[in-house]
Design a protein around this motif. Sequence first.
Motif, short mmCIF file in Angstrom:
data_model
loop_
_atom_site.label_atom_id
_atom_site.label_comp_id
_atom_site.label_asym_id
_atom_site.label_seq_id
_atom_site.Cartn_x
_atom_site.Cartn_y
_atom_site.Cartn_z
N UNK A 35 9.68 12.26 2.81
CA UNK A 35 8.64 12.67 2.24
C UNK A 35 8.58 13.08 0.75
N UNK A 36 9.10 12.27 0.19
CA UNK A 36 9.08 12.64 -1.42
C UNK A 36 7.69 12.21 -2.20
N UNK A 37 6.91 13.35 -2.67
CA UNK A 37 5.72 13.33 -3.08
C UNK A 37 5.57 12.32 -4.18
N UNK A 38 4.37 11.88 -4.35
CA UNK A 38 3.87 10.90 -5.42
C UNK A 38 4.38 11.64 -6.69
N UNK A 39 4.78 10.94 -7.39
CA UNK A 39 5.16 11.49 -8.91
C UNK A 39 6.62 12.04 -8.93
N UNK A 40 7.37 12.29 -8.03
CA UNK A 40 8.47 12.88 -7.98
C UNK A 40 9.46 12.28 -8.75
N UNK A 41 9.77 11.01 -8.98
CA UNK A 41 10.74 10.36 -9.85
C UNK A 41 10.25 10.66 -11.05
N UNK A 42 9.07 10.34 -11.57
CA UNK A 42 8.64 10.74 -12.79
C UNK A 42 8.70 12.07 -13.36
#
Length: 193
Positions: free
Chosen positions: A125-132
């Motif tokens: 469940x990694x939220x959108x934008x976590x990588x950035x």
Amino acid sequence: MGMRILRRAVVAGALALFTVLLAACASGSTQARDPITLVPAKVDLVASANLPAILGDADVQTAYAMVAAAANDPKVPATMDDLLAMAEATSGLDLTTLGEVVIFADLPDSPDAAKVSYFGVIAAGAPDGLYDKVKADGKNQTESQYNGISVLDSHDSSFAVVAGAAVIGTSDAVRDVIDVSKGSAALSGDLLT
């Protein structure tokens, strides 16, 4: 009567075409995978936990509050809610949005070995934008591509978002998770069972 049959046939055909198009779109989309299916075959230690259930458990919250009170330190959040708010403020990640968390490692063959050199954590469940967010907050890290996935490497760890899951660990462990997402051998057998 003939016109009704023709209308039904047209409607049935349109529904069938719509169903085929939906299936094609769904099969092409990136679906989040169960994190246990991303664990590399070579590991000899694996554990999983349902993070939201643990964080929401009344006994865990009470135990945390007792430990925080015993710490007698104003910097230690007093409640689990305070701890989660602090974690979100510092990392930008709401831990309650994550799902199952899997920890894996390949333990040293010798009991004399001082350090586990292969380990990782996969959080569903990694939220959108976590990588950035991780990229923007990080210092002394380099970005590279591995098997079509962006990876952030620092001195002793790597980070990537793979198949909808946040993955952090040693460089080779994170890259092995990426390989598993692309079809390499995943954990199976007695350890998985």
